[in-house]
Every structure is written in structure tokens, then in C-alpha cells.
Scaffold this active site. Structure first.
Site, PDB file in Angstrom:
ATOM      1  N   LYS A  48       3.072  21.021 -41.087  1.00  0.00           N
ATOM      2  CA  LYS A  48       3.063  22.043 -40.046  1.00  0.00           C
ATOM      3  C   LYS A  48       4.476  22.115 -39.448  1.00  0.00           C
ATOM      4  O   LYS A  48       5.183  21.097 -39.441  1.00  0.00           O
ATOM      5  CB  LYS A  48       2.047  21.639 -38.961  1.00  0.00           C
ATOM      6  N   ASN A  72      -3.650  35.422 -37.732  1.00  0.00           N
ATOM      7  CA  ASN A  72      -3.573  34.314 -36.783  1.00  0.00           C
ATOM      8  C   ASN A  72      -2.385  34.452 -35.862  1.00  0.00           C
ATOM      9  O   ASN A  72      -1.365  35.050 -36.202  1.00  0.00           O
ATOM     10  CB  ASN A  72      -3.514  32.960 -37.518  1.00  0.00           C
ATOM     11  N   LEU A  76       2.565  28.094 -33.229  1.00  0.00           N
ATOM     12  CA  LEU A  76       3.246  26.840 -33.593  1.00  0.00           C
ATOM     13  C   LEU A  76       2.831  25.635 -32.759  1.00  0.00           C
ATOM     14  O   LEU A  76       3.654  24.789 -32.410  1.00  0.00           O
ATOM     15  CB  LEU A  76       4.776  27.012 -33.566  1.00  0.00           C
ATOM     16  N   CYS A 133       8.511  32.808 -38.029  1.00  0.00           N
ATOM     17  CA  CYS A 133       7.164  32.820 -37.455  1.00  0.00           C
ATOM     18  C   CYS A 133       6.991  34.027 -36.552  1.00  0.00           C
ATOM     19  O   CYS A 133       7.735  34.193 -35.588  1.00  0.00           O
ATOM     20  CB  CYS A 133       6.873  31.553 -36.660  1.00  0.00           C
ATOM     21  N   GLY A 251       1.751  33.352 -50.643  1.00  0.00           N
ATOM     22  CA  GLY A 251       1.127  34.535 -50.060  1.00  0.00           C
ATOM     23  C   GLY A 251      -0.129  34.872 -50.840  1.00  0.00           C
ATOM     24  O   GLY A 251      -0.082  35.496 -51.892  1.00  0.00           O
ATOM     25  N   GLY A 273      -1.821  28.587 -49.292  1.00  0.00           N
ATOM     26  CA  GLY A 273      -1.933  28.628 -47.834  1.00  0.00           C
ATOM     27  C   GLY A 273      -3.364  28.757 -47.371  1.00  0.00           C
ATOM     28  O   GLY A 273      -4.197  27.865 -47.561  1.00  0.00           O
TER      29      GLY A 273
HETATM   30  C1  LIG Z   1      -3.187  29.350 -39.542  1.00  0.00           C
HETATM   31  C2  LIG Z   1      -1.808  29.451 -40.125  1.00  0.00           C
HETATM   32  C3  LIG Z   1      -0.766  28.703 -39.561  1.00  0.00           C
HETATM   33  C4  LIG Z   1       0.522  28.790 -40.079  1.00  0.00           C
HETATM   34  N1  LIG Z   1       1.509  28.033 -39.526  1.00  0.00           N
HETATM   35  C5  LIG Z   1       2.768  28.070 -40.049  1.00  0.00           C
HETATM   36  C6  LIG Z   1       3.803  27.238 -39.530  1.00  0.00           C
HETATM   37  O1  LIG Z   1       3.578  26.433 -38.616  1.00  0.00           O
HETATM   38  N2  LIG Z   1       5.039  27.329 -40.083  1.00  0.00           N
HETATM   39  C7  LIG Z   1       5.313  28.165 -41.131  1.00  0.00           C
HETATM   40  O2  LIG Z   1       6.445  28.176 -41.605  1.00  0.00           O
HETATM   41  N3  LIG Z   1       4.343  28.953 -41.652  1.00  0.00           N
HETATM   42  C8  LIG Z   1       3.085  28.927 -41.140  1.00  0.00           C
HETATM   43  N4  LIG Z   1       2.094  29.718 -41.691  1.00  0.00           N
HETATM   44  C9  LIG Z   1       2.409  30.606 -42.826  1.00  0.00           C
HETATM   45  C10 LIG Z   1       1.998  29.982 -44.164  1.00  0.00           C
HETATM   46  O3  LIG Z   1       2.711  28.782 -44.414  1.00  0.00           O
HETATM   47  C11 LIG Z   1       2.244  30.968 -45.319  1.00  0.00           C
HETATM   48  O4  LIG Z   1       3.617  31.306 -45.370  1.00  0.00           O
HETATM   49  C12 LIG Z   1       1.441  32.255 -45.193  1.00  0.00           C
HETATM   50  O5  LIG Z   1       0.191  31.995 -44.633  1.00  0.00           O
HETATM   51  C13 LIG Z   1       1.247  32.987 -46.519  1.00  0.00           C
HETATM   52  O6  LIG Z   1       0.495  32.227 -47.434  1.00  0.00           O
HETATM   53  P1  LIG Z   1      -1.106  32.401 -47.650  1.00  0.00           P
HETATM   54  O7  LIG Z   1      -1.380  33.858 -47.770  1.00  0.00           O
HETATM   55  O8  LIG Z   1      -1.419  31.633 -48.881  1.00  0.00           O
HETATM   56  O9  LIG Z   1      -1.738  31.832 -46.438  1.00  0.00           O
HETATM   57  C14 LIG Z   1       0.795  29.648 -41.181  1.00  0.00           C
HETATM   58  C15 LIG Z   1      -0.258  30.389 -41.747  1.00  0.00           C
HETATM   59  C16 LIG Z   1      -1.555  30.299 -41.236  1.00  0.00           C
HETATM   60  C17 LIG Z   1      -2.641  31.103 -41.864  1.00  0.00           C
END
Ligand SMILES: Cc1cc2nc3c(=O)[nH]c(=O)nc-3n(C[C@H](O)[C@H](O)[C@H](O)COP(=O)(O)O)c2cc1C
Ligand SMILES: Cc1cc2nc3c(=O)[nH]c(=O)nc-3n(C[C@H](O)[C@H](O)[C@H](O)COP(=O)(O)OP(=O)(O)OC[C@H]3O[C@@H](n4cnc5c(N)ncnc54)[C@H](O)[C@@H]3O)c2cc1C
Ligand code: FES
Lengths: 311, 263
Positions: A48, A72, A76, A133, A251, A273
Site C-alpha cells: 500500500k 474508490n 491513502l 493518486c 488495470g 489489482g
Molecule cells: C481500493 C484501492 C486502493 C488503491 N490504493 C492505491 C495506493 O495506495 N497507491 C497506488 O499507487 N495505487 C493504488 N490503487 C491503484 C491500483 O494499484 C491500480 O493501479 C488500479 O486499481 C488499477 O488496477 P486494477 O484495475 O487491477 O485494480 C488502489 C486501487 C484500489 C481499487
């Protein structure tokens, strides 16, 4: 068949036994999912986003399901670097995990300090700087951008500051909310980044028509999940055409064939993710599925497939 | 330890309009689950719905568990089509068990509508482990939404009914019925239902000077403490601990720990 496939990759200096990691913020600090599978099987665990001080994050509601995805605005929330170093990193180390330490700061100096401390304590094998973010209120930059990742000048300044603070492989995580993702990516590359992580969530929002109120207390949030996959594949392809450094693609990945789209578009590594929330063993199944894919296609090394889309 | 289990449906019935009871075979869940915990159900394969649905354990049998649910939207509507013999993927058990306090003399449950769902398992646990039979206040909008009355009677619980429209029991709010039961020192209240009702019960318990446990709901993605999406604001003033996760730190919380001002 049954011949062994070489799944190992070198992601900007980070050696991974397979191309699969997890999206920051979707796997906490690794330990949480160990009851579902041996998390040391991952090419790397991505933490995280860590900040210097613990953060409580945004007010609830922070989350809503959307078609083939979710929105969401966590903001952070994290335990802070001190607790990570004391309580989380030792577990990852004991279990033999390769660690990508994701960091978030309010200034180049904060990012530099975070990277430096992770390296000094041996608590990460690579640094991923989250410059993208959508859920924290950054003051608008001089050029009117709300995210560091939207302003190539700032990306350069932040990357240089972190680069000067650490010798660990440095990944810069970019936002899809830009006109041309090549610009911040090339700025990061020129400033010494070793890889680009893409994409972070897409800025988005929802409104409850009955109450006429925004669904998230933060009003806007970030969209993730399979709904954003085609956007992410396209941006990874854009990046791979212009960069010399490798790309960590993410993604909406749910399985190995989704992951293969990113690899064929030019990603060297992939991250799972949001789908982990639905299916906690997804990342492990992607590892097995990539091996199976290589066997079926008679490919000895996964790296032979990076950018191998045939047009 | 939470896991993912594929369970066979042993029974699935509509128990009152829009409310269903699902019994699934799973020695693993039955062996591990404790009253107050919950699970995440995969409504169907594919990407719709994208997330699992949280549901608590209504009862925990020898080799099966039951879930009592209300059709709320598309996910629960699809779930209701599941038939006996089919399988369903369930993640669990999740969350912390309902705390059982041996020093308490009198336990009163305050259940609003489908909020009754965790209480049959809790009543059984209290009878078996504490040797105490709880009293139950069952409240709902109208008579057809009063659930589990028969189960509580069979366990020997005293049941008080209250409805908003007076169609069964008293025409009163649950918190009013509670106050009239004269709960004194040595009493603990356990509440689950709509947020407004839990808030009113918390306020009533504060006035009575008795402890109150509340089982909260929040939209969830992971159910496992990872995504930080299901938080509620607590009364803890330390920045790092201000937000508590319903799925992992709860779902059952001492009511004084929650900042009710937001509801
Ligand atoms: C609940 C949640 C929390 C996330 N927190 C962070 C974070 O703390 N730092 C970060 O760089 N990306 C964060 N992301 C982004 C993910 O790492 C990722 O880049 C994004 O969700 C796309 O991938 P996915 O479609 O497979 O989820 C978060 C995503 C979700 C859904
Ligand atoms: C720990 C916990 C235990 C629960 N136990 C039960 C139970 O035993 N029986 C029961 O009937 N219901 C229970 N609920 C509520 C249940 O999860 C929701 O009613 C259900 O998710 C609604 O899904 P849907 O697709 O039908 O509704 P939709 O409105 O289509 O759902 C859309 C989204 O909102 C979420 N959502 C909607 N209502 C709620 C709610 N009240 N709480 C949390 N998320 C919600 C859904 O999960 C989904 O992500 C519980 C909730 C939690 C958090
Ligand atoms: S649902 Fe993810 S932390 Fe609670």
C-alpha cells in the site's frame, strides 16, 4: 509439453521470478492474503502507498461497485513508514517475498526521505512512487494540474529527488488522466526512473439520483477493475513505443489472458489489482496461467513475448 | 483462517416476502465460523456483480451454515435464483466473533428487520457457552418483516415484538421497548439493524448506563481488511486509528467506539 518455461523478468533492475505482482492498495502489506495462498510465489509484493506519517484517509463512504469494476476514494489511509518498517516488512522478509515499496509524499523531499528509509532498512527491493493518486487533495500546480503525474516538469523534479536518494530500482506510477502519457513517462525516464507503472485508477464519480447526493463522500474517486482494462492496454502500448525503460502494466487484469494483453502490448511485468478482492487467489492463478500460455504457444521465455503484438 | 470454499446448496427457501434462507453444506465453514462473523458470497460466475456480497451466519450447524437474507438489489435478486444441489463460492469466515462476556447477567437482543440475521447463532452460542438465555426485541416496519420469532421461542428466549405500523406486537420503536424492559446494571444490549435504529439504541443505552454492542454494515470490496473501503469513523482520536474497518475490526463494535454523529 511439460518443458519448463522461464517466467523470470528483470524489471528495471528488479529481478522477479515471474512477471506478476499486485496493485498497490489491493494487497495491503502482503500478510493479509497469505491464508489464501503462499504470497511468496508472487514475482513481487507491492505495498500500500506508505507516507511519513500514518494517514486516516477520506471519510466514508469510500467505495461503490460499478459495472465490471469499482470506484474508490480511500485517500491513502496507511499505517505510515514507521509501523511498516517495524511490523510489516519483517514478515515479508521472513517469508522470502520480493518487495516493491510504494510511496506517497506531499513534496519531493518527503518522497526522497521515504525511499531513502526503505533502502536503508532493507525494507524494499524496488521503489514505486505513486505520483498519480486521484483521491488526495493536491494543490493545483502552476500549470493547473491536480496530480504530479499530469505535469512533466513536476514528474522530472520529483523523479530526480527520489533518484538522488536511492540506488534501488525506481518505478514511477503514472495516471491515465492525461492527454499524452508519453510526456510524463519520458520526463521520468530522463530523470533516472528505471520503469514506469501504469495505470493508476481513472478519475470518476457517481451520483445517487434519489438523494441527489454524490455516492462517495470525496465526490470523486478512482475507477478500477475490468471496466478500465482496454484503456490500460492502450496506454501501456503508447508507453512501450516511446520508452527505453520497461513498463509494469495494470488495470483490470483478472486472468492470464488479460495479463497477456498487457505483455503483448509491451509490459514486462503485470499487476493484479481490484480483482483480488473478488477472487483472492487471482494473482497466483495468473502465474500458473502464464506458464500454461507459454507451453501452449511453445515459448521458452516469457520475455520473448514482451511487445510481441502482431499487427 | 479465512478461505474460499465451494459449497453445495442444501436448502433455499423464501421465508417471507422478499426474504430467503440459504443453507449450504460446508464442514469447513461450520467448523470455523463463530456467531457474529460473516462471509462473502459469490453471487454468480462472471463479472456481474463484480464484488462478492457480505452476509452473516444466521446459524452454524454441524456440517452446514445458514444465511438469512433480504432482496435488496440486483445481487441478492440473482442470489435468490440459486437452487438446491447447485454450488456457490463462499469466502470466510471473516470478521471478529461476537464477544461473549461471562460477567453479564442479562442479555437483550435488539433486532431491526433483516438485522435479526446474526442473532439465532448468537443466542445458541450464549445458551451453550454462557448458560444464559437472551431476551429478544424483534422490530420491523410491518408483521411480515418480523423474522425468526419461532426459532427464538424454540430456544426458550422471551420475545418482544414491535412494528412501526402496529400490525404485530407494540406500535413502538425498539429503543422504546428496550427502555421499558428496565435493563439495569449487569445487562448488555446487542443490536443489529438500520443505522438510525442502532444509533437510537446506542443513545438509549448511554442514558441507561449499560453497555451496547452493535453489528455494523458498510459497503465492502475485500471483506478482509485490505481495501480500507468499509471504514466507519470511530471515537478514537489517534489519527492512525480514527477509521475502523467494519470487516476486520468488526463487524461487531462496542457502540461507544463509533462516532454516531455521522448517522
Ligand atoms: C481500493 C484501492 C486502493 C488503491 N490504493 C492505491 C495506493 O495506495 N497507491 C497506488 O499507487 N495505487 C493504488 N490503487 C491503484 C491500483 O494499484 C491500480 O493501479 C488500479 O486499481 C488499477 O488496477 P486494477 O484495475 O487491477 O485494480 C488502489 C486501487 C484500489 C481499487
Ligand atoms: C458484515 C455484513 C453482514 C451482512 N449480513 C447480511 C445478512 O445476513 N442478511 C442480509 O440480508 N443482508 C446482510 N448484509 C447486507 C447485504 O450485504 C446487502 O444487502 C447486499 O450486499 C445487497 O446486495 P444487492 O446486490 O442485492 O444490492 P445492491 O443495492 O444492488 O448492491 C450494490 C452494492 O451495494 C452494496 N450494499 C447494498 N446494500 C448494502 C448494505 N446494507 N450493507 C452493505 N453493503 C450493501 C452491495 O454489496 C453492492 O456492492 C450484510 C452486510 C454486511 C456488511
Ligand atoms: S471491505 Fe475491504 S477493508 Fe473492509
Amino acid at each position: 509439453m511439460g518443458t519448463s518455461v522461464d517466467l523470470s523478468i528483470n524489471l528495471g533492475g528488479l529481478k522477479m521470478k515471474n512477471p506478476v505482482t499486485v496493485g498497490s492498495g489491493t494487497f495491503a502489506y502482503g500478510q493479509e492474503y497469505n491464508s489464501y495462498f503462499d504470497v511468496s510465489r508472487l514475482g513481487a509484493v507491492t505495498t500500500k502507498s506508505l507516507s511519513l506519517q500514518p494517514r486516516a484517509g477520506n471519510n466514508p463512504p469510500r467505495l461503490v461497485e460499478t459495472p465490471a469494476g469499482m470506484l474508490n476514494a480511500i485517500g491513502l489511509q496507511n499505517v505510515g513508514i514507521d509501523v511498516y518498517l517495524k511490523e510489516k516488512a519483517p514478515w515479508l522478509r521472513e517469508h522470502g517475498c520480493t518487495i516493491i515499496g510504494n510511496i506517497y509524499g506531499a513534496s519531493p523531499e518527503e518522497y526522497a526521505e521515504l525511499a531513502q528509509r526503505l533502502e536503508a532498512e532493507g525494507a524494499a527491493d524496488a521503489i514505486e512512487a505513486n505520483l498519480s493518486c486521484p483521491n488526495v487533495h493536491n494543490a493545483k500546480t502552476a500549470r493547473g494540474c491536480t496530480l504530479v503525474a499530469q505535469d512533466p516538469e513536476l514528474v522530472k523534479a520529483y523523479t530526480e529527488a527520489i533518484r538522488a536518494a536511492t540506488k534501488l530500482p525506481l518505478f514511477i506510477k503514472l495516471s491515465p488522466n492525461v492527454i499524452d502519457i508519453a510526456e510524463p513517462a519520458l520526463a521520468a525516464e530522463a530523470a533516472g526512473a528505471d520503469a514506469i507503472s501504469a495505470i493508476n485508477t481513472i478519475t470518476s464519480m457517481g451520483i445517487n439520483p434519489e438523494t441527489r447526493k454524490p455516492i462517495l463522500s470525496n465526490i470523486v474517486g478512482g475507477l478500477s477493475g475490468p471496466a478500465i482494462r482496454p484503456v490500460a492496454v492502450k496506454l501501456v502500448w503508447d508507453l512501450s513505443k516511446v520508452l527505453k525503460i520497461p513498463v509494469l502494466g495494470m488495470g483490470g487484469i483478472t486472468n492470464a489472458s488479460d495479463a497477456m494483453q498487457f505483455i503483448l502490448a509491451g509490459a514486462t511485468g503485470v499487476a493484479i489489482g481490484s480483482y483480488t478482492f473478488r477472487h483472492p487467489t487471482a494473482a497466483m492463478e495468473v502465474i500458473d496461467g502464464l506458464e500454461d500460455y507459454c507451453q501452449r504457444h511453445d515459448v521458452a521465455k516469457i520475455t520473448d513475448l514482451v511487445g510481441a503484438m502482431e499487427v | 483462517m479465512p478461505g474460499i470454499v465451494t459449497c453445495e446448496v442444501k436448502m433455499h427457501q423464501e421465508v417471507s416476502p422478499g426474504h430467503y434462507r440459504l443453507v449450504v453444506h460446508s464442514p469447513q465453514l461450520a467448523g470455523e465460523a463463530q456467531a457474529g462473523q460473516f462471509c462473502m458470497l459469490e453471487v454468480q460466475a462472471g463479472l456481474f456483480p463484480f464484488l462478492r456480497r457480505p452476509m452473516c451466519f444466521e446459524r452454524i450447524f454441524k456440517d452446514s451454515v445458514s444465511i438469512l437474507y433480504k432482496i435488496e438489489g440486483e445481487g441478492t435478486r440473482l442470489l435468490s435464483r440459486l437452487t438446491q444441489g447447485q454450488t456457490i463460492s463462499i469466502q470466510g469466515p471473516l470478521g471478529k466473533p461476537w464477544p461473549l462476556d461471562e460477567s453479564i447477567e442479562r442479555h437483550i437482543f435488539v433486532a431491526g428487520g433483516i438485522g435479526v440475521a446474526p442473532f439465532p447463532a448468537l443466542a445458541e452460542a450464549m445458551i451453550a457457552k454462557l448458560g444464559k438465555t437472551p431476551e429478544v426485541i424483534l422490530a420491523a416496519r410491518t408483521e411480515s418483516m418480523l423474522l425468526c420469532e419461532e426459532e427464538f421461542h424454540q430456544m426458550g428466549c422471551k420475545v418482544h415484538l414491535a412494528t412501526d405500523d402496529g400490525s404485530a406486537g407494540e406500535k413502538a420503536f425498539a429503543s422504546e421497548v428496550l427502555t421499558r424492559l428496565n435493563p439495569g446494571t449487569g445487562t448488555m444490549v446487542h443490536c443489529c439493524g438500520p443505522m438510525v435504529m442502532m444509533k437510537a439504541t446506542h443513545v438509549a443505552c448511554e442514558a441507561l448506563g449499560i453497555p451496547c454492542m452493535t453489528s455494523l454494515e458498510a459497503e465492502m470490496a475485500c471483506g478482509d481488511g485490505v481495501c480500507l473501503g468499509c471504514v466507519v469513523e470511530s471515537t478514537i482520536e489517534i489519527e492512525a486509528e480514527r477509521m475502523v474497518r467494519v470487516c476486520y475490526d468488526g463487524p461487531v463494535f462496542e457502540s461507544t467506539l463509533i462516532n454516531w454523529a455521522a448517522y
